[in-house]
Design a protein around this motif. Structure first.
Motif, PDB file in Angstrom:
ATOM      1  N   SER A  78       0.844  -1.186   0.000  1.00 30.97           N
ATOM      2  CA  SER A  78       0.000   0.000   0.000  1.00 30.97           C
ATOM      3  C   SER A  78       0.888   1.247   0.000  1.00 30.97           C
ATOM      4  N   ARG A  79       0.276   2.388  -0.282  1.00 30.46           N
ATOM      5  CA  ARG A  79       1.019   3.640  -0.248  1.00 30.46           C
ATOM      6  C   ARG A  79       1.557   3.907   1.160  1.00 30.46           C
ATOM      7  N   GLU A  80       0.780   3.525   2.159  1.00 26.51           N
ATOM      8  CA  GLU A  80       1.210   3.700   3.546  1.00 26.51           C
ATOM      9  C   GLU A  80       2.462   2.879   3.842  1.00 26.51           C
ATOM     10  N   ALA A  81       2.506   1.654   3.339  1.00 23.39           N
ATOM     11  CA  ALA A  81       3.666   0.790   3.580  1.00 23.39           C
ATOM     12  C   ALA A  81       4.908   1.320   2.862  1.00 23.39           C
ATOM     13  N   LEU A  82       4.738   1.810   1.646  1.00 17.33           N
ATOM     14  CA  LEU A  82       5.864   2.401   0.919  1.00 17.33           C
ATOM     15  C   LEU A  82       6.381   3.632   1.656  1.00 17.33           C
ATOM     16  N   HIS A  83       5.441   4.409   2.185  1.00 15.75           N
ATOM     17  CA  HIS A  83       5.810   5.588   2.961  1.00 15.75           C
ATOM     18  C   HIS A  83       6.594   5.184   4.210  1.00 15.75           C
TER      19      HIS A  83
ATOM     20  N   ILE B 170      11.579  -6.612   2.941  1.00 21.00           N
ATOM     21  CA  ILE B 170      11.352  -6.486   1.498  1.00 21.00           C
ATOM     22  C   ILE B 170      11.433  -7.849   0.820  1.00 21.00           C
ATOM     23  N   CYS B 171      12.396  -8.662   1.236  1.00 19.93           N
ATOM     24  CA  CYS B 171      12.498 -10.008   0.674  1.00 19.93           C
ATOM     25  C   CYS B 171      11.239 -10.824   0.959  1.00 19.93           C
ATOM     26  N   LYS B 172      10.706 -10.702   2.166  1.00 18.49           N
ATOM     27  CA  LYS B 172       9.500 -11.446   2.543  1.00 18.49           C
ATOM     28  C   LYS B 172       8.289 -11.014   1.717  1.00 18.49           C
ATOM     29  N   VAL B 173       8.228  -9.733   1.380  1.00 14.09           N
ATOM     30  CA  VAL B 173       7.118  -9.243   0.547  1.00 14.09           C
ATOM     31  C   VAL B 173       7.100  -9.982  -0.785  1.00 14.09           C
ATOM     32  N   PHE B 174       8.282 -10.151  -1.387  1.00 15.83           N
ATOM     33  CA  PHE B 174       8.342 -10.829  -2.676  1.00 15.83           C
ATOM     34  C   PHE B 174       8.172 -12.346  -2.526  1.00 15.83           C
ATOM     35  N   GLN B 175       8.653 -12.888  -1.430  1.00 14.26           N
ATOM     36  CA  GLN B 175       8.496 -14.325  -1.205  1.00 14.26           C
ATOM     37  C   GLN B 175       7.040 -14.698  -0.971  1.00 14.26           C
ATOM     38  N   GLN B 176       6.341 -13.878  -0.180  1.00 14.14           N
ATOM     39  CA  GLN B 176       4.952 -14.184   0.174  1.00 14.14           C
ATOM     40  C   GLN B 176       3.941 -13.554  -0.781  1.00 14.14           C
ATOM     41  N   LYS B 177       4.434 -12.634  -1.616  1.00 17.09           N
ATOM     42  CA  LYS B 177       3.593 -11.977  -2.632  1.00 17.09           C
ATOM     43  C   LYS B 177       2.353 -11.328  -2.009  1.00 17.09           C
ATOM     44  N   ARG B 178       2.574 -10.625  -0.919  1.00 16.93           N
ATOM     45  CA  ARG B 178       1.471  -9.905  -0.270  1.00 16.93           C
ATOM     46  C   ARG B 178       2.038  -8.808   0.628  1.00 16.93           C
ATOM     47  N   ASP B 179       1.144  -7.934   1.063  1.00 18.36           N
ATOM     48  CA  ASP B 179       1.527  -6.833   1.945  1.00 18.36           C
ATOM     49  C   ASP B 179       1.606  -7.341   3.375  1.00 18.36           C
ATOM     50  N   ILE B 180       2.810  -7.352   3.929  1.00 18.73           N
ATOM     51  CA  ILE B 180       2.988  -7.848   5.292  1.00 18.73           C
ATOM     52  C   ILE B 180       3.256  -6.699   6.274  1.00 18.73           C
ATOM     53  N   SER B 181       3.065  -5.469   5.826  1.00 19.30           N
ATOM     54  CA  SER B 181       3.472  -4.308   6.618  1.00 19.30           C
ATOM     55  C   SER B 181       2.687  -4.133   7.912  1.00 19.30           C
ATOM     56  N   HIS B 182       1.521  -4.798   8.025  1.00 17.69           N
ATOM     57  CA  HIS B 182       0.719  -4.681   9.243  1.00 17.69           C
ATOM     58  C   HIS B 182       0.912  -5.879  10.177  1.00 17.69           C
ATOM     59  N   ASN B 183       1.804  -6.765   9.818  1.00  9.18           N
ATOM     60  CA  ASN B 183       2.038  -7.962  10.625  1.00  9.18           C
ATOM     61  C   ASN B 183       3.031  -7.641  11.743  1.00  9.18           C
ATOM     62  N   ALA B 184       2.517  -7.108  12.865  1.00  8.50           N
ATOM     63  CA  ALA B 184       3.379  -6.695  13.969  1.00  8.50           C
ATOM     64  C   ALA B 184       4.008  -7.875  14.696  1.00  8.50           C
ATOM     65  N   SER B 185       3.554  -9.084  14.400  1.00  8.14           N
ATOM     66  CA  SER B 185       4.164 -10.261  15.024  1.00  8.14           C
ATOM     67  C   SER B 185       5.472 -10.655  14.340  1.00  8.14           C
ATOM     68  N   ASP B 186       5.728 -10.071  13.179  1.00  9.13           N
ATOM     69  CA  ASP B 186       6.970 -10.319  12.462  1.00  9.13           C
ATOM     70  C   ASP B 186       8.029  -9.358  12.992  1.00  9.13           C
ATOM     71  N   ASP B 187       9.130  -9.871  13.486  1.00 10.83           N
ATOM     72  CA  ASP B 187      10.159  -9.037  14.107  1.00 10.83           C
ATOM     73  C   ASP B 187      10.734  -7.998  13.148  1.00 10.83           C
ATOM     74  N   ASP B 188      10.904  -8.385  11.882  1.00 13.77           N
ATOM     75  CA  ASP B 188      11.477  -7.449  10.918  1.00 13.77           C
ATOM     76  C   ASP B 188      10.504  -6.313  10.617  1.00 13.77           C
ATOM     77  N   VAL B 189       9.249  -6.648  10.431  1.00 15.05           N
ATOM     78  CA  VAL B 189       8.229  -5.624  10.177  1.00 15.05           C
ATOM     79  C   VAL B 189       8.123  -4.694  11.376  1.00 15.05           C
ATOM     80  N   LEU B 190       8.135  -5.267  12.566  1.00 15.83           N
ATOM     81  CA  LEU B 190       8.024  -4.466  13.783  1.00 15.83           C
ATOM     82  C   LEU B 190       9.198  -3.498  13.920  1.00 15.83           C
ATOM     83  N   ALA B 191      10.391  -3.967  13.591  1.00 18.31           N
ATOM     84  CA  ALA B 191      11.573  -3.104  13.667  1.00 18.31           C
ATOM     85  C   ALA B 191      11.454  -1.918  12.715  1.00 18.31           C
TER      86      ALA B 191
END
Length: 257
Positions: free
Chosen positions: A66-71, A92-113
């Motif tokens: 989403s635009r929010e995630a890119l921001h 970023i690698c996970k986004v391409f591996q999973q082919k979806r927006d993971i930016s709201h997944n706060a349980s993922d340590d990388d996203v949370l960081a």
């Protein structure tokens, strides 16, 4: 252990993502130039920043996020924190591996960081709007010097251009050696070839007395007097004051000098 070394730019990081998929190496330790290699690491792959590769990766992100995630990605990068490099690369690698927006997944340590880093940058942006103090030169230009922890100056310029569009001003980042100048019509990014010759003190932001407006020193003294007058000693709370106004901002604030 597979190690990639890049030039610590966002385009370089995006190029590293491209290379990791091209080379089919997903478990990568990403280091910036100058960082020490881990023990027992293989010969590192030195990422050569390629704008075309970086652009392809970013366009791929635009399709998935989403635009929010890119921001969030671009804002977090302004933190200039090297600790961000690995989680941002992983995310970023996970986004391409999973082919979806993971930016709201706060349980993922990388996203949370990445999200927490973005919050810190935005919080400093707010404080810059609150704590910047201007001085007026004899020619009518208003000057402010800052040294934010994060590279947020570009994020606050629109605010000051909108709020002070009837007067020329210069906001200079002494830590990163650049600033923005508004001449009443447009904003331009500036640097000084020789900072030793600038008409203000980079250590505290004070303008040289010979170019300071005659009225500005008077107003500074009046502000200090007012600041002291409204202070109720019996209700002083240094801990709360430091929480609201961290000490690192004091050196550029009129009421603290």
């Amino acid at each position: 252990m597979t190690v990639y070394v890049f030039d610590n730019t966002l385009d370089g990081l995006l190029t590293a993502v491209f290379d990791s998929f091209f080379r089919k190496q997903q478990d990568v330790t990403l280091l910036a130039d100058g960082e020490q290699l881990p023990l027992f690491a293989d010969e590192p792959h030195h990422v050569v920043t390629d704008n075309e590769k970086a652009s392809r990766v970013w366009k791929g992100l635009e399709k998935q996020l989403s635009r929010e995630a890119l921001h969030m990605i671009t804002i977090s990068w302004l933190s200039e924190e090297r600790a961000l490099n690995q989680p941002l690369f992983n995310m970023i690698c996970k986004v391409f591996q999973q082919k979806r927006d993971i930016s709201h997944n706060a349980s993922d340590d990388d996203v949370l960081a990445v999200r927490n880093t973005c919050r810190r940058v935005l919080h400093e942006t707010l404080r810059m709007k609150q704590f910047i103090r201007f001085q007026k030169a004899k020619d009518g230009t208003y000057l402010a010097v800052v040294s934010p922890d994060h590279n947020v100056l570009s994020l606050v310029i629109d605010h000051f251009q909108d709020r002070f569009n009837d007067q020329p001003w210069l906001i200079y980042d002494a830590k990163r050696h650049y600033g923005y100048n508004y001449d009443g019509k447009s904003v331009i990014r500036i640097t000084f070839e020789n900072e030793a010759e600038v008409p203000f003190d980079l250590s505290n932001g004070k303008m040289d007395a010979d170019i300071l407006s005659e009225n500005d020193q008077l107003f500074q003294n009046l502000w200090r007097t007012y600041f002291k007058a409204i202070c109720i000693k019996e209700r002083m709370n240094p801990k709360k004051q430091l929480s609201d106004m961290p000490r690192r901002y004091w050196k550029y604030m009129t009421e603290k000098n």
